[in-house]
Design an enzyme around this catalytic site. Structure first.
Site, mmCIF file in Angstrom:
data_model
loop_
_atom_site.group_PDB
_atom_site.id
_atom_site.type_symbol
_atom_site.label_atom_id
_atom_site.label_comp_id
_atom_site.label_asym_id
_atom_site.label_seq_id
_atom_site.Cartn_x
_atom_site.Cartn_y
_atom_site.Cartn_z
ATOM 1 N N HIS A 1 0.845 -1.200 0.000
ATOM 2 C CA HIS A 1 0.000 0.000 0.000
ATOM 3 C C HIS A 1 0.881 1.251 0.000
ATOM 4 C CE1 HIS A 1 -3.027 -2.672 2.325
ATOM 5 N NE2 HIS A 1 -3.564 -2.463 1.138
ATOM 6 N N ARG B 1 -2.139 -6.105 -8.639
ATOM 7 C CA ARG B 1 -1.064 -7.007 -8.242
ATOM 8 C C ARG B 1 -0.844 -8.105 -9.264
ATOM 9 N NH1 ARG B 1 -3.305 -7.661 -2.283
ATOM 10 N NH2 ARG B 1 -5.141 -7.146 -3.493
ATOM 11 N N SER C 1 -2.751 -7.825 3.042
ATOM 12 C CA SER C 1 -2.942 -7.678 4.491
ATOM 13 C C SER C 1 -3.264 -9.033 5.121
ATOM 14 C CB SER C 1 -4.073 -6.695 4.783
ATOM 15 O OG SER C 1 -3.796 -5.442 4.225
#
Ligand code: ADP
Length: 157
Positions: A13, A86, A124
């Site tokens: 991030h 990604r 995450s």
């Protein structure tokens, strides 16, 4: 405006935040409240961590988004929604979101930035899983986030 769950913020991030802050005059980081997902950290905790790790970047502001992302971006008068890509697996969902948002609020563009290769696997959830078992998460998250994660899991480090 860069929206996401940021539960918690990772170096992936942060990479996007640095790059976004150079692309735009002002970058709002919008923590999206997800009615379907409880989340691991509270919105307030996520906000504190994001503010801490971005304090050196002048043109960044952390906000909480409690409505439709595109509507919120429109209200903030944001010119664009920034998203990271990604892998191809991100593409289908992102394409759907971008197309829908474009119909709802045509003035708000969606801008995609390709993840740097070293963060392309990073999420995450993966970080939380490693932390839960006391693994080393220092390559993935800033020290302040690492401390909060280990504290939550009662891990000594
Ligand atoms: P969401 O629930 O919206 O997917 P995330 O916090 O997981 O929230 O991600 C927010 C945004 O950050 C998404 O655009 C996502 O593609 C991007 N992102 C997440 N992890 C990375 C990473 N490792 N590298 C670059 N961008 C990332």
């Amino acid at each position: 405006m860069y929206p996401g769950s940021f539960d918690p913020v990772t170096y992936g991030h942060l990479d996007l935040i640095y790059r976004g802050s150079k692309l735009f005059d002002k970058l709002y980081i919008a923590i999206a409240i997800n009615s379907k997902k409880q989340g691991f950290f509270t919105i307030e905790e996520r906000k504190e961590m994001l503010e801490e790790v971005t304090k050196a970047i002048d043109n960044v502001e952390v906000v909480v988004c409690d409505k439709l992302t595109a509507q919120f971006a429109h209200e903030l008068k944001a010119t664009a929604i920034l998203r990271g890509l990604r892998a191809v697996t991100d593409f289908e969902y992102e394409m759907q979101m971008a197309s829908t948002n474009n119909i709802l609020y045509p003035s708000v563009e969606t801008v995609f930035v390709m993840t740097r290769t070293e963060y392309s696997f990073l999420s995450s959830s993966v970080v939380k899983e490693i932390a839960r078992y006391g693994g080393d998460i220092s390559p993935f998250v800033p020290p302040v986030v690492r401390k909060r994660l280990y504290d939550k899991f009662n891990i000594k480090y």
